[in-house]
Scaffold this motif. Structure first.
Motif, PDB file in Angstrom:
ATOM      1  N   MET A   1      31.906  38.412  24.191  1.00 11.32           N
ATOM      2  CA  MET A   1      32.037  37.394  25.229  1.00 11.32           C
ATOM      3  C   MET A   1      32.990  37.895  26.309  1.00 11.32           C
ATOM      4  O   MET A   1      34.048  38.404  26.023  1.00 11.32           O
ATOM      5  N   PHE A   2      32.563  37.738  27.531  1.00  9.91           N
ATOM      6  CA  PHE A   2      33.400  38.180  28.640  1.00  9.91           C
ATOM      7  C   PHE A   2      34.440  37.130  28.961  1.00  9.91           C
ATOM      8  O   PHE A   2      34.228  35.937  28.799  1.00  9.91           O
ATOM      9  N   GLN A   3      35.560  37.577  29.412  1.00  5.97           N
ATOM     10  CA  GLN A   3      36.646  36.663  29.746  1.00  5.97           C
ATOM     11  C   GLN A   3      36.361  35.982  31.067  1.00  5.97           C
ATOM     12  O   GLN A   3      36.029  36.620  32.062  1.00  5.97           O
ATOM     13  N   ALA A   4      36.453  34.653  31.093  1.00  8.43           N
ATOM     14  CA  ALA A   4      36.201  33.903  32.317  1.00  8.43           C
ATOM     15  C   ALA A   4      37.334  34.122  33.304  1.00  8.43           C
ATOM     16  O   ALA A   4      38.494  34.261  32.935  1.00  8.43           O
ATOM     17  N   MET A   5      36.990  34.146  34.560  1.00  8.57           N
ATOM     18  CA  MET A   5      37.973  34.360  35.607  1.00  8.57           C
ATOM     19  C   MET A   5      38.276  33.037  36.299  1.00  8.57           C
ATOM     20  O   MET A   5      37.575  32.037  36.131  1.00  8.57           O
ATOM     21  N   ASN A   6      39.319  33.012  37.108  1.00 12.17           N
ATOM     22  CA  ASN A   6      39.699  31.798  37.810  1.00 12.17           C
ATOM     23  C   ASN A   6      38.608  31.381  38.778  1.00 12.17           C
ATOM     24  O   ASN A   6      37.875  32.187  39.319  1.00 12.17           O
ATOM     25  N   LEU A   7      38.521  30.081  39.023  1.00 13.45           N
ATOM     26  CA  LEU A   7      37.496  29.539  39.894  1.00 13.45           C
ATOM     27  C   LEU A   7      38.032  29.443  41.313  1.00 13.45           C
ATOM     28  O   LEU A   7      39.189  29.184  41.568  1.00 13.45           O
ATOM     29  N   ALA A  25      32.544  38.360  37.239  1.00 12.05           N
ATOM     30  CA  ALA A  25      32.332  39.797  37.418  1.00 12.05           C
ATOM     31  C   ALA A  25      30.929  40.072  37.954  1.00 12.05           C
ATOM     32  O   ALA A  25      29.959  39.408  37.570  1.00 12.05           O
ATOM     33  N   ASP A  26      30.815  41.040  38.854  1.00 12.85           N
ATOM     34  CA  ASP A  26      29.543  41.324  39.529  1.00 12.85           C
ATOM     35  C   ASP A  26      28.418  41.647  38.552  1.00 12.85           C
ATOM     36  O   ASP A  26      27.263  41.275  38.783  1.00 12.85           O
ATOM     37  N   GLU A  27      28.746  42.341  37.463  1.00 13.15           N
ATOM     38  CA  GLU A  27      27.686  42.728  36.529  1.00 13.15           C
ATOM     39  C   GLU A  27      27.079  41.542  35.797  1.00 13.15           C
ATOM     40  O   GLU A  27      26.007  41.647  35.197  1.00 13.15           O
ATOM     41  N   LEU A  28      27.755  40.389  35.850  1.00 11.94           N
ATOM     42  CA  LEU A  28      27.226  39.189  35.201  1.00 11.94           C
ATOM     43  C   LEU A  28      26.430  38.310  36.151  1.00 11.94           C
ATOM     44  O   LEU A  28      25.720  37.411  35.708  1.00 11.94           O
ATOM     45  N   LYS A  29      26.540  38.571  37.448  1.00 12.96           N
ATOM     46  CA  LYS A  29      25.875  37.722  38.434  1.00 12.96           C
ATOM     47  C   LYS A  29      24.387  38.045  38.529  1.00 12.96           C
ATOM     48  O   LYS A  29      23.988  39.206  38.457  1.00 12.96           O
ATOM     49  N   PRO A  30      23.567  37.023  38.698  1.00 13.67           N
ATOM     50  CA  PRO A  30      22.149  37.272  38.967  1.00 13.67           C
ATOM     51  C   PRO A  30      21.984  37.950  40.323  1.00 13.67           C
ATOM     52  O   PRO A  30      22.724  37.676  41.265  1.00 13.67           O
ATOM     53  N   THR A  31      21.039  38.850  40.412  1.00 18.43           N
ATOM     54  CA  THR A  31      20.731  39.522  41.669  1.00 18.43           C
ATOM     55  C   THR A  31      19.229  39.525  41.875  1.00 18.43           C
ATOM     56  O   THR A  31      18.457  39.538  40.908  1.00 18.43           O
ATOM     57  N   LYS A  32      18.817  39.504  43.123  1.00 18.76           N
ATOM     58  CA  LYS A  32      17.390  39.531  43.432  1.00 18.76           C
ATOM     59  C   LYS A  32      16.770  40.824  42.911  1.00 18.76           C
ATOM     60  O   LYS A  32      17.398  41.879  42.909  1.00 18.76           O
TER      61      LYS A  32
END
Length: 253
Positions: A1-7, A25-32
């Motif tokens: 599980m990845f550590q959540a970052m501040n909102l 983190a960018d690697e967790l974000k959806p991308t087109k």
């Protein structure tokens, strides 16, 4: 599980509404153009992103092929998408999720047998849930197979459900790491009891057999009692072996 970052949040100058953008983190974000083999993989990916971001996910609109045999387009949205229905009278019970018209979502289209993300709306119009409470959101609450097995084992030795939950909390390092709430476990055990009603003996026997296969030194209680019965009980005589008059004499004495 990845550590959540501040909102993070950015105020819009034209309106008083705030826009909340997850800091993930960018690697967790959806991308087109990101590809997935199945819709289940797509949901799992977006739901994991939502866990880190602090919101819950639900399936939204879908589009089927002309013959209706497969889904060719799927939208996954924030659970607060849309608007809650207005009630003229006060509801008996307040729901945990209130819709706010949030537009955060992803959309994927099937191309050449692969689902490809074609749309990603990142911003939310509501505060995001803190890491300490995100496990309570509907799409992140699930009684895992490991938890199901453990609760069944503990139930067989008559450990109450509330004590099972305490053991799970200690084992996982905190209730937020169990993956579900105590109510979910109570509901699972209730449903399991209904499912197994009338089959308790068969389930217990199957459990003993499984334990004996795992451990050669394990002797089931059923086997113990079976052996005891064979040693302690003599064969039952029949009418052909006994003289009926002998029973009358015993009764007279």
């Amino acid at each position: 599980m990845f550590q959540a970052m501040n909102l993070g949040s950015v105020s819009c100058s034209a309106e008083t509404t705030e826009v909340y953008t997850p800091q993930v983190a960018d690697e967790l974000k959806p991308t087109k153009n990101r590809e997935f083999r199945t819709l289940d993989e797509l949901f799992e990916f977006y739901n994991k992103y939502a866990f880190e971001a602090g919101f819950s996910v639900r399936r939204s609109s879908t589009a089927k092929s002309k013959d209706g045999s497969e889904t060719i387009r799927q939208e996954l949205c924030c659970r607060k998408e849309g608007h809650s229905q207005k009630h003229t009278a006060l509801p008996k019970k307040r729901k945990g999720i209130i819709r706010t018209g949030c537009l955060a979502k992803i959309a994927a289209v099937k191309r050449c047998g692969i689902y490809v993300i074609t749309q990603f709306t990142e911003a939310h119009n509501h505060p995001l849930t803190t890491p300490e409470r995100v496990h309570l959101l509907p799409s992140h609450r699930q009684v895992s197979n490991a938890t199901k097995c453990l609760t069944m084992e503990l139930g067989l030795v008559n450990i109450p459900t509330h004590q099972q939950i305490s053991l799970l909390e200690v084992q996982s390092g905190g209730i937020e790491n169990i993956g579900c709430t105590g109510k979910d476990i109570y509901n699972y055990e209730r449903d399991k009891r209904e499912e197994l009603k009338g089959h308790d003996g068969d389930m217990l026997y199957a459990h003993f057999l499984a334990q004996r296969e795992k451990n050669s030194f394990f002797i089931s209680v059923l086997d113990k009692y079976a052996d005891k019965d064979e040693d302690d009980h003599e064969p039952i005589s029949t009418d052909e072996d006994e003289d009926p008059s002998s029973f009358d004499e015993d009764d007279d004495n």
